[in-house]
Write an enzyme that holds these catalytic residues in place. Sequence first.
Site, PDB file in Angstrom:
ATOM      1  N   ASP A  49       0.870  -1.174   0.000  1.00 31.63           N
ATOM      2  CA  ASP A  49       0.000   0.000   0.000  1.00 31.63           C
ATOM      3  C   ASP A  49       0.916   1.236   0.000  1.00 31.63           C
ATOM      4  O   ASP A  49       2.136   1.137   0.068  1.00 31.63           O
ATOM      5  CB  ASP A  49      -0.976  -0.038   1.180  1.00 31.63           C
ATOM      6  CG  ASP A  49      -2.187   0.862   0.946  1.00 31.63           C
ATOM      7  OD1 ASP A  49      -2.166   1.673  -0.001  1.00 31.63           O
ATOM      8  OD2 ASP A  49      -3.167   0.777   1.714  1.00 31.63           O
TER       9      ASP A  49
HETATM   10  C1  BGC Z   1      -5.096   3.209   0.369  1.00 38.41           C
HETATM   11  C2  BGC Z   1      -5.431   2.181  -0.682  1.00 38.41           C
HETATM   12  C3  BGC Z   1      -5.330   2.800  -2.054  1.00 38.41           C
HETATM   13  C4  BGC Z   1      -3.941   3.373  -2.221  1.00 38.41           C
HETATM   14  C5  BGC Z   1      -3.720   3.981  -3.586  1.00 38.41           C
HETATM   15  C6  BGC Z   1      -3.802   3.930   0.080  1.00 38.41           C
HETATM   16  O1  BGC Z   1      -3.587   4.999   0.926  1.00 38.41           O
HETATM   17  O2  BGC Z   1      -5.010   2.570   1.628  1.00 38.41           O
HETATM   18  O3  BGC Z   1      -6.718   1.668  -0.459  1.00 38.41           O
HETATM   19  O4  BGC Z   1      -5.617   1.853  -3.025  1.00 38.41           O
HETATM   20  O5  BGC Z   1      -3.741   4.370  -1.253  1.00 38.41           O
HETATM   21  O6  BGC Z   1      -4.383   5.164  -3.730  1.00 38.41           O
END
Ligand code: BGC
Length: 743
Positions: free
Chosen positions: A301
Amino acid sequence: MIFMLSFMPYTSIGETPKEKADEIDQKVADLLSKMSLKDKVGEMTQLALDMISVGEPHNTKEPHQLDPAKLKKVFRDLRVGSIMNVSGHAYTREHWRDIMTNIQEIAMKEKGIPVLYGIDAIHGTNYTVDATLFPQQITLAASWNPSLAFSLGSITAYETRASCIPWTFSPVFDLGRDVRWSRLWETFGEDVFLVKKMGVSMVKGYQGDDLNNPYHVAACMKHFLGYSTPWTGKDRTPAYIPERQLKEYFVPTFQAAIDAGAATIMISSGEMNGIPVHANPKILKDLLRDEMGFEGLAVSDWEDILLLVSRHRVAKDHKEAIKMAVNAGIDMSMVPMNTEFPVLLKELVEEGEVPMERIDEAVSRILKLKFQLGLFENPFYNADKYPDFGSEKHATASFNTALECLTLLKNNDNILPLSKTGKVLVTGPTANSINALNGGWTGTWQGRNEQYNTKGKQTILEAIQAKLGKEQVTFVEGASELEAVNIQEAVEAAKKAEVAIVCLGEMPYTEKPGDRDDLYIPDAQRALVEAIVETGTPIVLVLAEGRPRLVSKFEEKVAGVLLAYLPGNEGGRAIAEVLFGDYNPNGKLPYTYPRFPHSILTYDHKGTDQIKTDFSYNAFNPQWEFGHGLSYTTFEYSDLNLSSKQLDAKGNLNVSVVVKNTGKMDGKEVVQLYITDKVATVTPSVKRLRGFEKVDLKAGESKTVEFSIRASNLAFVGIDNQWVTEEGEFEVNVGGLKGEFEY
Ligand code: BGC
């Protein structure tokens, strides 16, 4: 080095899926054998669009523009394999096409390997201007209709490919078991069975039968594992989940997605039982790969490898963090705003700290997906062949979805449906805001910027005005989300109205910015309701909110409550249809709506629950129960029949029940089957949902609904932490009718 590949398109007629898969594996192996270490670590790197755009990361220049010098650096020098998301906000399709053409041209020229572009298209292609915006996941779950999740998935896939993007970071397979969490609305709610059904359908909608299809995209199940239940209720704070609970509740939803073929997985940002998931090989390898059999790409993530240093403090510096995460099983790092990852990873491999086999494994998974998606053959797509992008047809699908999700929680003396001839007051912070209906990840990350809203979509107020005529509707804002605006004016208007439609809830948010200290509906909104109560004009509450904001301080004083969750661009229209009786509501709660902030329990809690007093074992006394939702008609359940009193390991037990629409209006009903294990070696839940079916019944019509129960439906994770089905007595409950059997 540039890789010039000669290969046949793998969609050749007559090929079996197995032959096709073998061919892709061969191509991956060929390509991998030609790549240098630098090429490989570059493939494992995912940067944000900001890193190739004019301006500074987090502060790119407007209007958005790619930066040729940065493009060269990123693809020629760093050999980066993946780019993600937007620089701040949604773009037009034309701009997306330009971005993707530019990126792929330079990547193909410099590396001969196309870029894998990923984006959060979570309730429609929410980062493309004028895309179809659907209800958010929690809303969708309230429909209890998996075919709607399929339709959302396939339309979103179509519109995402129309924006030249082949990979979405969706769906969320985390269980929404803590309603305090700011991302509850991104989940399908608290129940394992419901999440599995809805999530698997959404994955199938996204991916279709073949990823190499210009109308489908790769799905990304997220966030593996244990992200959704932080101890404090605040996003990205530690979770403590015992192994038994992890296996019985949190693993099965991801397992269902893996079995359904979900191509990629995103790893949880959180730490669980003291270990950040990004650094935990027991979760990322032993569980995910060896036990659950996942073969696809695992992406980190946002910034999570870096956070092993700054937030979790399990690594002393970025290099040590990269070593931990890659060795634990991360295939691709969503770095995404810094370029150290490939440089440090290369050093680690050269120093013998990360084995080459681990790198080859990760890169193979990435390349395989690129081949599967057809990116080598056609990295750009033909952006012209999507006539249905943002079409009326797609908007209708979103509207029909929203209709099936709206949940009527309370309807004293049948205040609803409302008459179309009386005068109404519409008031409250969510009454005249499309953003409040869409929630986060809409145009922008937090979803609050109105500039990117689709033109011509109706707020709740506008939809009511369209239905009744403007002269019949008075609008006074009354209160914003947190502050009183003109409550006295709302009171005066209420005195002249036959009913006050008070639209409360939350303005959009996600992730950390959505953390709240108090689950009660904010004081200003409560003050608005209580002031109107004094006028004696009946009140219907409409709640547009991402999580259940508590209404127990004033709920008894209102006549009706319609829960809209986050119903999307067509939500305003759908709400008006339900309020004025043009549609019979049939949504059911996908979570337990608490009454008090210190009494948050899921429906499948443990305990005996016989006495509803302060001294009861578990004090389960929610405002509204999981699965609850009223209709304008009435349904009667009868003739519960079990095919046998005995179930054995190999057999099936059929349960049938007759459901009749005994009212005057056609309607849909969600028939829910719960099973209670009467005695077990691990304290059993009071009940578990083991089946459901939505039926459509004309007034007076009845249908027999059948369920089939197998031993696996009775299984739980036993005292030795292994799945087991124990012998004993079980109770079936469908619509209040009960039956018993033995296993
Ligand atoms: C979130 C994810 C998301 C990713 C990309 C993260 O901060 O937890 O759910 O897909 O960002 O934007």
